[in-house]
Write a protein that holds these residues in place. Structure first.
Motif, mmCIF file in Angstrom:
data_model
loop_
_atom_site.group_PDB
_atom_site.id
_atom_site.type_symbol
_atom_site.label_atom_id
_atom_site.label_comp_id
_atom_site.label_asym_id
_atom_site.label_seq_id
_atom_site.Cartn_x
_atom_site.Cartn_y
_atom_site.Cartn_z
ATOM 1 N N PHE A 147 0.852 -1.183 0.000
ATOM 2 C CA PHE A 147 0.000 0.000 0.000
ATOM 3 C C PHE A 147 0.891 1.236 0.000
ATOM 4 C CE2 PHE A 147 -2.512 3.457 1.544
ATOM 5 C CZ PHE A 147 -3.787 3.207 1.078
ATOM 6 N N LEU A 148 0.724 2.068 -1.033
ATOM 7 C CA LEU A 148 1.415 3.346 -1.099
ATOM 8 C C LEU A 148 0.387 4.467 -1.076
ATOM 9 C CD1 LEU A 148 4.150 2.676 -3.825
ATOM 10 C CD2 LEU A 148 4.351 2.449 -1.346
ATOM 11 N N PHE A 149 0.712 5.530 -0.358
ATOM 12 C CA PHE A 149 -0.182 6.672 -0.270
ATOM 13 C C PHE A 149 -0.023 7.569 -1.494
ATOM 14 C CE2 PHE A 149 0.598 5.299 4.075
ATOM 15 C CZ PHE A 149 -0.685 5.261 4.601
ATOM 16 N N ALA A 150 -1.007 8.399 -1.731
ATOM 17 C CA ALA A 150 -0.941 9.361 -2.836
ATOM 18 C C ALA A 150 0.015 10.478 -2.434
ATOM 19 C CB ALA A 150 -2.324 9.915 -3.158
ATOM 20 N N ASP A 151 1.299 10.191 -2.528
ATOM 21 C CA ASP A 151 2.333 11.102 -2.043
ATOM 22 C C ASP A 151 3.627 10.799 -2.793
ATOM 23 O OD1 ASP A 151 3.741 12.957 -0.508
ATOM 24 O OD2 ASP A 151 2.725 12.382 1.354
ATOM 25 N N THR A 152 4.698 11.480 -2.424
ATOM 26 C CA THR A 152 5.982 11.254 -3.086
ATOM 27 C C THR A 152 6.587 9.929 -2.638
ATOM 28 O OG1 THR A 152 7.241 12.361 -1.344
ATOM 29 C CG2 THR A 152 6.392 13.739 -3.135
ATOM 30 N N ILE A 153 7.526 9.443 -3.443
ATOM 31 C CA ILE A 153 8.242 8.215 -3.073
ATOM 32 C C ILE A 153 8.969 8.416 -1.743
ATOM 33 C CG2 ILE A 153 10.266 6.814 -3.674
ATOM 34 C CD1 ILE A 153 9.348 6.842 -6.541
ATOM 35 N N TYR A 154 9.587 9.579 -1.586
ATOM 36 C CA TYR A 154 10.327 9.858 -0.347
ATOM 37 C C TYR A 154 9.416 9.772 0.877
ATOM 38 C CZ TYR A 154 13.004 12.380 3.183
ATOM 39 O OH TYR A 154 13.637 12.722 4.356
ATOM 40 N N ASN A 155 8.252 10.393 0.803
ATOM 41 C CA ASN A 155 7.329 10.371 1.949
ATOM 42 C C ASN A 155 6.746 8.984 2.191
ATOM 43 O OD1 ASN A 155 7.703 13.081 2.553
ATOM 44 N ND2 ASN A 155 6.043 13.748 1.210
ATOM 45 N N ASN A 156 6.579 8.206 1.117
ATOM 46 C CA ASN A 156 6.101 6.835 1.273
ATOM 47 C C ASN A 156 7.160 5.941 1.912
ATOM 48 O OD1 ASN A 156 3.340 5.899 0.231
ATOM 49 N ND2 ASN A 156 3.949 7.385 -1.340
ATOM 50 N N ILE A 157 8.420 6.316 1.756
ATOM 51 C CA ILE A 157 9.509 5.540 2.371
ATOM 52 C C ILE A 157 9.668 5.908 3.839
ATOM 53 C CG2 ILE A 157 12.008 5.156 2.371
ATOM 54 C CD1 ILE A 157 11.864 5.597 -0.718
ATOM 55 N N THR A 158 9.709 7.200 4.123
ATOM 56 C CA THR A 158 9.945 7.657 5.505
ATOM 57 C C THR A 158 8.681 7.709 6.336
ATOM 58 O OG1 THR A 158 9.624 10.010 4.959
ATOM 59 C CG2 THR A 158 11.851 9.093 4.681
ATOM 60 N N LEU A 159 7.520 7.790 5.661
ATOM 61 C CA LEU A 159 6.235 7.952 6.360
ATOM 62 C C LEU A 159 6.306 9.117 7.348
ATOM 63 C CD1 LEU A 159 5.263 4.213 6.966
ATOM 64 C CD2 LEU A 159 4.505 5.742 5.141
ATOM 65 N N TYR A 160 6.970 10.184 6.894
ATOM 66 C CA TYR A 160 7.104 11.439 7.642
ATOM 67 C C TYR A 160 7.830 11.266 8.975
ATOM 68 C CZ TYR A 160 4.027 13.608 4.236
ATOM 69 O OH TYR A 160 3.494 14.109 3.075
ATOM 70 N N ASN A 161 8.689 10.267 9.054
ATOM 71 C CA ASN A 161 9.511 10.095 10.250
ATOM 72 C C ASN A 161 10.652 11.118 10.203
ATOM 73 O OD1 ASN A 161 11.252 9.324 12.318
ATOM 74 N ND2 ASN A 161 11.067 7.140 11.896
ATOM 75 N N PRO A 162 10.665 12.100 11.108
ATOM 76 C CA PRO A 162 11.693 13.159 11.035
ATOM 77 C C PRO A 162 13.097 12.651 11.313
ATOM 78 C CG PRO A 162 10.438 13.326 13.086
ATOM 79 C CD PRO A 162 9.756 12.286 12.252
ATOM 80 N N GLU A 163 13.212 11.442 11.878
ATOM 81 C CA GLU A 163 14.531 10.899 12.204
ATOM 82 C C GLU A 163 15.235 10.305 10.984
ATOM 83 O OE1 GLU A 163 14.006 8.105 15.336
ATOM 84 O OE2 GLU A 163 13.209 9.583 16.758
ATOM 85 N N ILE A 164 14.482 10.133 9.888
ATOM 86 C CA ILE A 164 15.064 9.553 8.671
ATOM 87 C C ILE A 164 15.344 10.680 7.683
ATOM 88 C CG2 ILE A 164 14.738 7.923 6.786
ATOM 89 C CD1 ILE A 164 12.773 6.407 8.557
ATOM 90 N N THR A 165 16.597 10.845 7.301
ATOM 91 C CA THR A 165 16.992 11.936 6.410
ATOM 92 C C THR A 165 17.034 11.488 4.959
ATOM 93 O OG1 THR A 165 19.353 11.432 6.576
ATOM 94 C CG2 THR A 165 18.411 12.878 8.273
ATOM 95 N N GLN A 166 17.105 12.461 4.061
ATOM 96 C CA GLN A 166 17.210 12.174 2.630
ATOM 97 C C GLN A 166 18.482 11.389 2.332
ATOM 98 O OE1 GLN A 166 15.048 13.525 0.069
ATOM 99 N NE2 GLN A 166 16.180 12.501 -1.556
ATOM 100 N N GLU A 167 19.554 11.741 3.014
ATOM 101 C CA GLU A 167 20.824 11.045 2.803
ATOM 102 C C GLU A 167 20.722 9.578 3.209
ATOM 103 O OE1 GLU A 167 20.462 13.930 4.371
ATOM 104 O OE2 GLU A 167 21.264 15.226 2.773
ATOM 105 N N GLN A 168 20.058 9.306 4.307
ATOM 106 C CA GLN A 168 19.888 7.924 4.760
ATOM 107 C C GLN A 168 19.064 7.125 3.759
ATOM 108 O OE1 GLN A 168 18.266 9.020 8.679
ATOM 109 N NE2 GLN A 168 19.878 7.801 9.624
ATOM 110 N N VAL A 169 18.014 7.741 3.229
ATOM 111 C CA VAL A 169 17.158 7.060 2.262
ATOM 112 C C VAL A 169 17.952 6.720 1.000
ATOM 113 C CG1 VAL A 169 15.147 7.306 0.748
ATOM 114 C CG2 VAL A 169 15.014 8.094 3.121
ATOM 115 N N GLU A 170 18.694 7.685 0.489
ATOM 116 C CA GLU A 170 19.464 7.449 -0.733
ATOM 117 C C GLU A 170 20.558 6.415 -0.505
ATOM 118 O OE1 GLU A 170 20.867 11.016 -2.538
ATOM 119 O OE2 GLU A 170 18.883 11.977 -2.554
ATOM 120 N N SER A 171 21.215 6.480 0.653
ATOM 121 C CA SER A 171 22.256 5.493 0.967
ATOM 122 C C SER A 171 21.682 4.090 1.040
ATOM 123 C CB SER A 171 22.925 5.868 2.295
ATOM 124 O OG SER A 171 23.863 4.888 2.682
#
Length: 585
Positions: A426-450
């Motif tokens: 299930f993916l929300f109608a949102d960006t890939i980044y937000n679907n990955i982090t689910l708005y968790n502020p502890e997860i950064t863009q750098e961590q996601v890309e890494s």
């Protein structure tokens, strides 16, 4: 007036406590508005009797005209404050109720959602709560204002001329009786309307979600006919509502006009017969007072309709708020960085009482192991995952992690240590980044890309328009099933779980995506306890232990090599069947 004493209304009123000061001011504005409104006809009577009907000194005439203008302006100001503050209060109250309702729903057991239509919950959370707001904006305070206006009007009327006032009061029981009958009929009608609105929402939500199935099987005409039937019932419910309104309001108008005619007739007789206590100014003021008395009474019925709909909606909303379907979160232990030792001891579970799905499961998973669970559909594989996450509660037995019963852990911390990749992502109608982090502020863009680079899907994401900011639309329809699965893998990986669960995550994807997922699986399962549920045996050959389930029981257990040695075993037959299909292809 049972509606005022109704239990749902009392519950709604509990939410006014944080706004008590504003609530009090709305009442003050209502009182002042009623006083100013009832004063106008009296001043008009004084002007007529003292300055237009005789030759008295007219030196105060300008004063009374100015006073009339001041009262009119004050009435407009009071009306503004009364209306604005009443609506403001209502919106803040429904904000609080909606927050509480959504938080409550979010904590429900999965069993609740198994039995309740999503459309019904959407109706309760959106349109029903909007109806509750109308209790304040168009119902309760308006009724209070109208009742005050009627009482103050009656005081002025009796002060001006008690004889004519008795004529007016004598007619009032008739309209009160008609209003009472009207309210009883409207309560039934409003219940029907709300039921049909919920039915409409449920039907539309399900069909829009499953529109692909509707079109694939050429069911457009059939579903349209079903919709027409539900819409017809909704229309019929509203027509009943309209019918009652169409009967009541003309009757109320007739009664008001008859009363006005009787006042003019008897007032004129009093004047003709030399009754000096009755004046032309009295008749003119009563001509203004009667609409002020009867129109609120007539409008109160209409506002009671709004109140009735709001109270019916409140009753439905509080029914959900008071539903006790939450997972009991009484744990005191913080689940931090599990090693991943899991144990199930004689676990029994049933979705429906008396129909066991798991029949005494005993299973031990050691830290860092990869355990695969295979078996036919309905064998109970996914149920184990649901119980481990405490989406459902076991009937009996015990599930422990690191030697502690899972009930002893705080629910949020327990689920934080377990990541699940489902077959149906299930993916929300949102960006890939937000679907990955689910708005968790502890997860950064750098961590996601890494993380994406480690599991080999960074290039795939960057190939999309806007990369990580690509909007996948509702349920991720802009991506293939394999691509959605890869996003789900990344979502699980960046959460850094102690325990990873893959629930048939490769059962419906193409060969290319499966190769990418195999690489992702090897990366994210490394050095952590993993449970893999799979139909494709090729994906679990390297598992440390394979559990074979059938009809809610573990029938075989061992490594891939060990299980193949049992020629009459369930796993061997399943393996030979899949291998034969692959060879044929």
């Amino acid at each position: 007036m049972n509606i005022i004493r109704s239990k749902p209304l009392r519950k709604v009123m509990q939410y006014t406590k944080p706004y008590q000061s504003r609530f009090n001011w709305v009442i003050i504005w209502a009182v002042l508005l009623s006083i100013f409104a009832a004063t106008r006809p009296y001043i008009f009577k004084e002007i007529v009797d003292k300055y237009l009907n005789n030759a008295q000194d007219k030196s105060d005439f300008i004063f009374f005209v100015g006073l009339m203008a001041v009262i009119l302006v004050a009435e407009v100001v009071m009306q503004f404050f009364f209306t604005y503050w009443a609506n403001w209060l209502g919106q803040d109250i429904i904000k609080d109720i909606r927050d509480k309702l959504f938080h409550h729903i979010a904590s429900f057991k999965m069993k609740y959602f198994d039995n309740e239509p999503v459309g019904k919950l959407v109706t309760r959370t959106v349109s029903d709560i909007e109806s509750i707001a109308s209790i304040f904006s168009q119902g309760l305070f308006m009724i209070v204002s109208d009742v005050l206006k009627m009482l103050i009007t009656l005081v002025f009327m009796f002060y001006i001329n008690w004889k004519i006032s008795f004529i007016v009061v004598a007619i009032m029981p008739i309209i009160l009786y008609a209003t009472n009958i009207f309210q009883k009929k409207m309560k039934v009608a409003f219940n029907e309307v709300r039921n049909e609105v919920a039915n409409l929402n449920t039907f539309v939500q399900e069909r829009l979600t499953g529109m692909k199935i509707v079109q694939l099987f050429n069911r457009e005409k059939i579903e349209a006919e079903k919709f027409e039937e539900i819409n017809k019932r909704h229309n019929k419910a509203w027509l009943k509502n309209i019918l009652y309104n169409s009967i009541f309001f003309p009757i109320a108008d007739i009664i008001s006009n008859i009363t006005l005619g009787l006042v003019v007739y008897f007032g004129a007789l009093f004047i003709i017969n030399g009754d000096f206590s009755t004046t032309i100014g009295d008749l003119i003021s009563f001509n203004m007072y009667i609409p002020m008395l009867y129109n609120p009474l007539r409008q109160i019925a209409d506002k009671f309709n709004v109140m009735q709909m709001g109270i019916v909606a409140a009753e439905r909303v509080f029914e959900i708020i008071e539903t006790d379907s939450q997972i009991q979160d009484k744990g005191t232990l913080e689940a931090n960085n599990f090693n991943g030792n899991i144990k199930l001891e004689n676990v029994r579970f049933s979705y429906i009482q008396g129909e066991e799905v798991l029949k005494g499961i005993n299973l031990e998973v050691k830290a860092g192991q990869t355990i695969a669970i295979v078996g036919s559909t309905g064998a109970g594989k996914s149920t184990i995952i649901n119980l481990l996450n405490r989406f459902y509660e076991i009937d009996s037995g015990k599930i422990t992690i690191e030697g502690e019963a899972i009930q002893n852990y705080k629910l949020s911390s327990l689920r934080k240590q377990i990541a699940v990749v489902l077959q149906d992502v299930f993916l929300f109608a949102d960006t890939i980044y937000n679907n990955i982090t689910l708005y968790n502020p502890e997860i950064t863009q750098e961590q996601v890309e890494s993380a994406a680079k480690k599991i080999g899907i960074h290039n795939f994401i960057m190939s999309l328009p806007n990369g990580y900011q690509y909007n996948v639309k509702e349920r991720g329809v802009m991506l293939s099933s394999g691509q959605r699965q890869l996003i789900a893998f990344l979502r699980a990986y960046v959460s850094n779980p102690s325990i990873l669960i893959l629930d048939e995550a490769t059962s419906s994807i193409d060969t290319h995506s499966e190769e990418m997922i195999q690489k992702a699986t090897e990366t994210i399962t490394k050095d952590r306890t993993s449970i893999v549920i799979a139909h494709r045996l090729a994906t679990i050959i390297n598992a440390d232990i394979i559990i074979v389930m059938d009809k809610g029981q573990i029938v075989e257990k061992g490594s891939h090599t060990e299980l193949l040695q049992n020629e009459n075993g369930y796993y061997r037959k399943l393996y030979d069947s899949q291998f034969s299909i692959n060879v044929d292809n």
